[in-house]
Design a protein around this motif. Structure first.
Motif, short mmCIF file in Angstrom:
data_model
loop_
_atom_site.label_atom_id
_atom_site.label_comp_id
_atom_site.label_asym_id
_atom_site.label_seq_id
_atom_site.Cartn_x
_atom_site.Cartn_y
_atom_site.Cartn_z
N THR A 193 12.55 19.32 1.55
CA THR A 193 12.74 18.38 2.65
C THR A 193 14.14 18.59 3.21
N ASP A 194 14.21 19.13 4.40
CA ASP A 194 15.50 19.52 4.99
C ASP A 194 15.25 19.81 6.47
N ARG A 195 16.32 20.14 7.18
CA ARG A 195 16.20 20.49 8.59
C ARG A 195 16.62 21.94 8.79
N ILE A 196 15.97 22.60 9.73
CA ILE A 196 16.24 24.01 9.99
C ILE A 196 17.50 24.17 10.83
N GLN A 236 0.90 12.77 -9.94
CA GLN A 236 0.37 14.12 -9.78
C GLN A 236 1.46 15.19 -9.78
N LEU A 237 2.71 14.79 -9.67
CA LEU A 237 3.79 15.76 -9.47
C LEU A 237 4.37 16.26 -10.78
N PRO A 238 4.88 17.50 -10.79
CA PRO A 238 5.64 17.97 -11.95
C PRO A 238 7.00 17.29 -12.00
N ALA A 239 7.63 17.31 -13.15
CA ALA A 239 8.93 16.64 -13.30
C ALA A 239 10.00 17.23 -12.39
N SER A 240 9.83 18.48 -11.98
CA SER A 240 10.84 19.15 -11.16
C SER A 240 10.83 18.71 -9.69
N ILE A 241 9.78 17.98 -9.29
CA ILE A 241 9.66 17.55 -7.88
C ILE A 241 9.66 16.03 -7.83
N PRO A 242 10.74 15.40 -7.36
CA PRO A 242 10.79 13.95 -7.28
C PRO A 242 9.99 13.41 -6.10
N VAL A 243 9.52 12.20 -6.22
CA VAL A 243 8.79 11.56 -5.12
C VAL A 243 9.72 11.37 -3.92
N ASP A 244 10.90 10.90 -4.18
CA ASP A 244 11.90 10.67 -3.14
C ASP A 244 12.88 11.84 -3.14
N THR A 290 0.82 -1.21 0.00
CA THR A 290 0.00 0.00 0.00
C THR A 290 0.86 1.26 0.00
N SER A 291 2.00 1.25 0.68
CA SER A 291 2.87 2.43 0.66
C SER A 291 3.41 2.66 -0.75
N LEU A 292 3.73 1.59 -1.46
CA LEU A 292 4.17 1.72 -2.84
C LEU A 292 3.06 2.27 -3.72
N ALA A 293 1.83 1.78 -3.51
CA ALA A 293 0.70 2.26 -4.30
C ALA A 293 0.44 3.74 -4.04
N LEU A 294 0.55 4.16 -2.77
CA LEU A 294 0.33 5.57 -2.44
C LEU A 294 1.39 6.45 -3.09
N ARG A 295 2.64 5.99 -3.10
CA ARG A 295 3.71 6.78 -3.72
C ARG A 295 3.50 6.89 -5.23
N LYS A 296 3.05 5.81 -5.86
CA LYS A 296 2.80 5.86 -7.30
C LYS A 296 1.69 6.85 -7.64
N ARG A 297 0.66 6.90 -6.81
CA ARG A 297 -0.43 7.83 -7.05
C ARG A 297 0.06 9.27 -6.92
N VAL A 298 0.93 9.52 -5.95
CA VAL A 298 1.49 10.86 -5.79
C VAL A 298 2.37 11.21 -6.98
N PRO A 345 7.65 8.58 3.18
CA PRO A 345 7.74 8.59 4.64
C PRO A 345 8.59 7.43 5.16
N SER A 346 9.10 7.60 6.36
CA SER A 346 9.92 6.57 6.99
C SER A 346 9.10 5.59 7.81
N TYR A 347 7.78 5.72 7.79
CA TYR A 347 6.90 4.86 8.58
C TYR A 347 5.87 4.21 7.67
N ASP A 348 5.13 3.26 8.19
CA ASP A 348 4.10 2.57 7.42
C ASP A 348 2.81 3.39 7.40
N PRO A 349 1.96 3.17 6.39
CA PRO A 349 0.67 3.86 6.36
C PRO A 349 -0.12 3.59 7.63
N TRP A 350 -0.68 4.66 8.15
CA TRP A 350 -1.50 4.68 9.37
C TRP A 350 -0.71 4.50 10.65
N ASP A 351 0.63 4.49 10.60
CA ASP A 351 1.38 4.74 11.83
C ASP A 351 1.12 6.18 12.25
N GLN A 352 0.87 7.04 11.27
CA GLN A 352 0.38 8.38 11.46
C GLN A 352 -0.81 8.57 10.52
#
Length: 480
Positions: A310-313, A267-275, A256-264, A280-287
């Motif tokens: 995606t970065d840290r402040i 929808q994305l432009p070529a300039s924004i990669p999925v990864d 299901t996580s793979l399926a969710l990533r494929k759906r995203v 996410p680093s967790y499984d679906p519905w852990d959050q």
């Protein structure tokens, strides 16, 4: 002067109004009052006023089962939901029972009198036979505030969504939204329509699901059937489908996580990669999954009005944010969508015969009552589906319980805390791995691993349990 009622409901939001309606419907002879800390009806849906606020559940299940949702949009905006709650309160005559400006600070149970004495912040006192807390578990005072390094140096404005100023003008400004949860993914497309540019800055990504704002099948059903029947059919459909999808995701997380990533990705432009932006680093519905109606977030990304980082402040600067990667983000306005702050029992200090009740030490019974605490219920909803599904079951159960006490001449009931010892190791009542839940877990009630001390995230199982199982189940103790 002390006012006495049979049932005292705390909170005039979605749950409290629903509880009052159910009480009137099932036990019309009961006297009741609703104590509301603020000066208006609506709870969360009046408190949060940031741009684009909306539900992340369909309104056929988030709405009340006894009052059909009539708006064509299944995923509704905040003002529409607020209007629905207020009109329900007015239509069912609940508004006249609300005492506004009554923030409850203390509630003391006396076994000798078999009643609660409830005190408010401005000195009013109420007594009641049964106390029903419908204030949820979000703190209305403040959200989770992070003290970012250098924040005082920033020359622009910093705003937390929970305290969005009515006068804030973001038109033509460069906006950075810090966060990756439901609030952030709501804000980004809403702000992008007027800001010069919006950047969603996330430390780690969330699972995001796009779905239509309108339910085409529901529209067809509502066109064919009478309103009340159509509402029940659509509600049932959505409950079953939601339960199936949740079980599928929990049992097959990899697929299901793979399926969710494929759906995203689609929808994305070529300039924004999925990864890394949508892995996410967790499984679906852990959050909780973030719902994006009509793919508005992805439209904003494709148009170039918004982007994602995606970065840290590292720290705030006078002109924006410096990231650990060395990159800088220029900003005129920074929105810190850093989460909520949870509080049990609305922050009310509870005592039973002089003994203080510490929320973090309590074990929940049927997800509603607590071992050793008489004639008190706490209304909380589901985390994996619409809040109201469980909140309404809890209110129906409270009505069943009160009717049982009346039929048998009992003055009180209390879950036997001794039986909780066999329910297994205490676990958090909210079974998610979100940061805002982990931060508050020690101060929230716990659940066990077996019924009735387990809070299940399954409406169909809870429906049978809360509405049809025996009230005198051997765990509840009753007294005169």
């Amino acid at each position: 002067m002390t006012e006495h009622v049979d049932v005292l409901i705390v909170g005039a939001g979605l749950s409290g109004i629903g509880a009052a309606c159910r009480l009137q419907e099932r036990l019309p002879g009961k006297t009741y009052a609703v104590l509301e800390a603020r000066d208006t009806i609506g709870g969360t849906w009046d408190l949060f006023r940031y741009p684009g606020i909306r539900s992340d559940s369909d309104m056929f299940t988030l709405g009340y089962p006894f009052r059909p949702w009539q708006d064509p949009k299944a995923i509704a905006d905040g003002p529409s939901i607020l209007s629905y709650i207020r009109s329900t309160a007015e239509a069912f005559g609940v508004t006249a029972h609300i005492r506004f400006g009554h923030r409850v600070v203390r509630a003391a149970w006396s076994s000798a009198d078999a009643r609660w004495t409830v005190s408010t912040a401005h000195g009013a006192t109420f007594t009641c036979r049964f106390l029903y807390l419908c204030s949820g578990y979000y703190s209305y005072d403040s959200g989770h505030v992070v003290d970012f390094p250098g924040q005082a140096e920033f020359a622009g404005e910093v705003v937390h969504p929970q305290h969005w100023p009515d006068s804030l003008d973001y038109a033509g400004k460069r906006v950075v939204v810090i966060g990756s949860g439901a609030t952030a993914v709501t804000l980004v497309p809403a702000l992008a329509s007027r800001a010069s540019h919006v950047t969603m800055l996330q430390r780690s990504p969330s699972y995001i699901v796009a779905r239509p704002g309108r339910d085409a099948l529901a529209d067809r059903i509502r066109a064919l059937l009478p309103e009340n029947l159509a509402h029940r059919v659509v509600r049932g459909k959505n409950v079953v489908m939601g339960t199936l999808f949740f079980q599928l995701m929990r049992r097959l997380p990899g697929r299901t996580s793979l399926a969710l990533r494929k759906r995203v990705a689609a929808q994305l432009p070529a300039s924004i990669p999925v990864d890394p932006h949508f892995v996410p680093s967790y499984d679906p519905w852990d959050q909780r999954l973030c719902l994006v109606p009509d793919a508005d977030l992805f439209r904003a990304l494709r148009s170039g009005e918004a982007d994602i980082v995606t970065d840290r402040i590292a720290r705030f600067t006078s002109s924006g944010i410096s990231l650990e990667s060395g990159r800088t983000l220029a900003a005129d306005l920074i929105v810190t969508a850093t989460g909520l702050r949870l509080v049990a029992f609305g922050g009310i200090a509870l005592t039973v015969d002089g003994r203080a009740i510490e929320p973090g030490e309590q074990r929940t019974y049927k997800g509603t009552m607590f071992g050793g605490v008489p004639n008190l219920a706490w209304c909380v909803g589901y985390t994996n589906s619409s809040w109201t599904l469980r909140a309404d079951l809890a209110s129906q159960y409270v009505c069943r319980l009160l009717a049982y006490l009346d039929r048998h001449g009992f003055a009180f009931c209390v879950p036997d805390p001794a039986s909780a010892s066999g329910a297994g190791r205490p676990r958090p009542i909210v079974d998610l791995q979100s940061g805002y839940i982990k931060r508050a877990a020690s101060g929230l009630p716990k659940q066990g691993g077996r019924r009735p001390w387990m809070m299940r995230q399954n409406y169909l199982l809870d429906l049978a349990d809360m509405r049809f199982s025996r009230v005198d189940d051997g765990v509840l103790r009753f007294g005169h």
